[in-house]
Design a protein around this motif. Structure first.
Motif, PDB file in Angstrom:
ATOM      1  N   SER A 243     -20.726 -33.427  92.877  1.00 41.44           N
ATOM      2  CA  SER A 243     -20.556 -34.994  93.063  1.00 41.44           C
ATOM      3  C   SER A 243     -19.632 -34.963  94.496  1.00 41.44           C
ATOM      4  CB  SER A 243     -19.512 -35.214  91.705  1.00 41.44           C
ATOM      5  OG  SER A 243     -19.130 -36.647  92.287  1.00 41.44           O
TER       6      SER A 243
ATOM      7  N   THR B 116     -23.251 -50.763  89.055  1.00 45.80           N
ATOM      8  CA  THR B 116     -24.512 -49.992  89.310  1.00 45.80           C
ATOM      9  C   THR B 116     -24.135 -48.399  88.911  1.00 45.80           C
ATOM     10  OG1 THR B 116     -23.613 -49.458  91.587  1.00 45.80           O
ATOM     11  CG2 THR B 116     -25.168 -51.218  91.287  1.00 45.80           C
TER      12      THR B 116
ATOM     13  N   THR C 209     -22.745 -45.475  86.473  1.00 50.32           N
ATOM     14  CA  THR C 209     -22.542 -45.062  84.932  1.00 50.32           C
ATOM     15  C   THR C 209     -21.739 -43.982  84.546  1.00 50.32           C
ATOM     16  OG1 THR C 209     -24.635 -43.573  85.134  1.00 50.32           O
ATOM     17  CG2 THR C 209     -25.038 -46.024  84.765  1.00 50.32           C
TER      18      THR C 209
ATOM     19  N   VAL D  76     -22.439 -45.561  78.991  1.00 50.96           N
ATOM     20  CA  VAL D  76     -23.364 -44.919  78.091  1.00 50.96           C
ATOM     21  C   VAL D  76     -22.945 -44.129  76.945  1.00 50.96           C
ATOM     22  CG1 VAL D  76     -25.567 -43.543  78.180  1.00 50.96           C
ATOM     23  CG2 VAL D  76     -24.783 -44.795  80.380  1.00 50.96           C
TER      24      VAL D  76
ATOM     25  N   GLU E 208     -26.636 -34.570  81.427  1.00 51.03           N
ATOM     26  CA  GLU E 208     -27.118 -35.903  81.939  1.00 51.03           C
ATOM     27  C   GLU E 208     -26.205 -35.945  83.173  1.00 51.03           C
ATOM     28  OE1 GLU E 208     -29.493 -37.878  80.569  1.00 51.03           O
ATOM     29  OE2 GLU E 208     -29.883 -36.174  79.567  1.00 51.03           O
TER      30      GLU E 208
ATOM     31  N   SER F 159     -27.520 -33.535  85.801  1.00 48.55           N
ATOM     32  CA  SER F 159     -28.913 -34.084  86.337  1.00 48.55           C
ATOM     33  C   SER F 159     -28.843 -34.984  87.364  1.00 48.55           C
ATOM     34  CB  SER F 159     -29.889 -34.099  85.069  1.00 48.55           C
ATOM     35  OG  SER F 159     -29.322 -35.616  84.503  1.00 48.55           O
ATOM     36  N   GLY F 160     -27.624 -35.723  87.238  1.00 46.99           N
ATOM     37  CA  GLY F 160     -27.526 -36.895  88.165  1.00 46.99           C
ATOM     38  C   GLY F 160     -27.746 -38.102  87.690  1.00 46.99           C
ATOM     39  N   ARG F 161     -28.114 -38.050  86.292  1.00 51.66           N
ATOM     40  CA  ARG F 161     -28.211 -39.471  85.455  1.00 51.66           C
ATOM     41  C   ARG F 161     -27.070 -40.265  85.364  1.00 51.66           C
ATOM     42  NH1 ARG F 161     -32.954 -36.160  83.858  1.00 51.66           N
ATOM     43  NH2 ARG F 161     -31.575 -35.344  81.942  1.00 51.66           N
ATOM     44  N   LEU F 162     -26.227 -39.480  85.397  1.00 46.37           N
ATOM     45  CA  LEU F 162     -24.839 -40.162  85.213  1.00 46.37           C
ATOM     46  C   LEU F 162     -23.992 -39.944  86.377  1.00 46.37           C
ATOM     47  CD1 LEU F 162     -23.815 -39.355  81.287  1.00 46.37           C
ATOM     48  CD2 LEU F 162     -24.493 -41.481  82.375  1.00 46.37           C
ATOM     49  N   ASP F 163     -23.121 -40.818  86.768  1.00 39.20           N
ATOM     50  CA  ASP F 163     -22.307 -40.593  87.902  1.00 39.20           C
ATOM     51  C   ASP F 163     -21.012 -39.752  87.453  1.00 39.20           C
ATOM     52  OD1 ASP F 163     -23.746 -42.115  90.233  1.00 39.20           O
ATOM     53  OD2 ASP F 163     -23.491 -43.806  88.341  1.00 39.20           O
TER      54      ASP F 163
END
Length: 324
Positions: free
Chosen positions: A140, A158, A160, A188, A199, A202-206
């Motif tokens: 990150s 924007t 998450t 989420v 998640e 994988s980059g689907r959550l910040d």
């Protein structure tokens, strides 16, 4: 001689029927507890930190008592499913709970129709604290809470983050920061901590809400721990209080039983719990997880649980949350 034998037999019968007779003590009915398998309800997924600690303590207590403490995972609804299983069980010591008491001290104020509250349980022993943390993937771009908060401000609505479930303590903890700093970010919910990491990686959550123990050994970075002080398990990570952020305390975790469980059984469980935390096998597991053992007995744990409940009432009120 026959008269003496008859007199002795009479004394034995009277003494057994009336423990106070002739000042003679008799064995308590719980002396052999547990004489049947005890179900240890863990309200979180198998394989996580709470489950690992629960299984280690159950094994230590089994070894000490020559009984059987068997872990059963009843995860779901941020721990409510397992807590309800314990609250509704027969108060005979054969069903006990292990894990964070957050579902007890939080759910009654945040979830509609929860059929239990803080008075539905007896609090046997605290074993550890589940310290919450703000976590990002190792790759990150955020290396501090200042970096993360600046990005959230720059990109309202924007970004998450994952947490343990709607109105769980993980959710409330960061929602408290969001409200205090007037931020806008999308949360989420997940069923527990474990599914958050894939998640996030994988980059689907910040970022995510995790625990110090749960994050250990994973390719992640802790930006802050929740509490007044740094965690001894992560001394290099600043606390939210230290950073001047709205703060909730670590999660109390230990053994609970249904309200009405006989005092002799809760005392025996507390004894086994205390001795279990002193066992080398249990200490080895806690050392591997990097979790400090923070045992406290029935009286202290009960007081801590009630105080925690009062604090959660105030937080929920300040956030303006209604039971869902």
């Amino acid at each position: 001689m026959r008269c003496i034998r008859r007199a002795a037999m009479a004394v034995a019968v009277v003494s057994a029927a009336w423990p106070g007779c002739l000042g003679m003590a008799v064995a308590q009915p719980t002396a052999s507890y547990p004489d049947r398998p005890v179900q240890v309800v863990v309200s979180w997924q198998a394989g996580g930190v709470v489950d690992t600690i629960g299984r280690a303590l159950a094994q230590a207590m089994s070894d000490l008592s020559e009984g059987r403490f068997v872990v059963v995972n009843r995860d779901g609804a941020s721990g409510i499913v397992g807590a309800q299983a314990v609250a509704s069980a027969k108060p005979d010591g054969l069903t006990i709970g292990f894990g964070p008491i957050t579902p007890i001290t939080t759910a009654a104020h945040t979830v509609h129709g929860v059929p239990f509250d803080v008075e539905s349980f007896e609090y046997v022993c605290r074993v550890f604290e589940n310290v919450l943390a703000v976590v990002v993937a190792e790759g990150s771009p955020f290396h501090s809470m200042a970096d993360l908060l600046a990005a959230i401000r720059a990109r309202p609505d924007t970004m998450t983050y994952g947490h343990f479930g709607t109105n769980s303590l993980g959710h409330l903890s960061f929602a408290n920061i969001v409200r205090g700093l007037s931020l806008r970010v999308t949360d989420v919910p997940f069923r527990g901590e474990t599914p958050i990491y894939p998640e996030m990686l994988s980059g689907r959550l910040d970022f995510g809400m995790g625990t110090v123990g749960g994050a250990r050994g994973k390719p992640v970075r802790l930006l802050a721990v929740f509490g007044d002080e740094r965690s001894v398990a992560a001394p290099g990570v600043p606390s939210t209080r230290e950073l001047g952020l709205p703060t909730l305390q670590p999660v109390l975790a230990g053994i609970t039983v249904p309200r009405g469980t006989p005092a002799a059984i809760t005392a025996r469980l507390d004894e086994l719990c205390r001795k279990g935390t002193e066992e080398a096998s249990f200490r080895a597991v806690m050392g591997r997880l990097g979790e400090p053992i923070l045992y406290s007995g029935r009286e202290a744990f009960t007081s801590q649980a009630r105080r925690d409940n009062a604090e959660k009432v105030e937080v929920v009120r300040s956030l303006g949350l209604a039971p869902q």
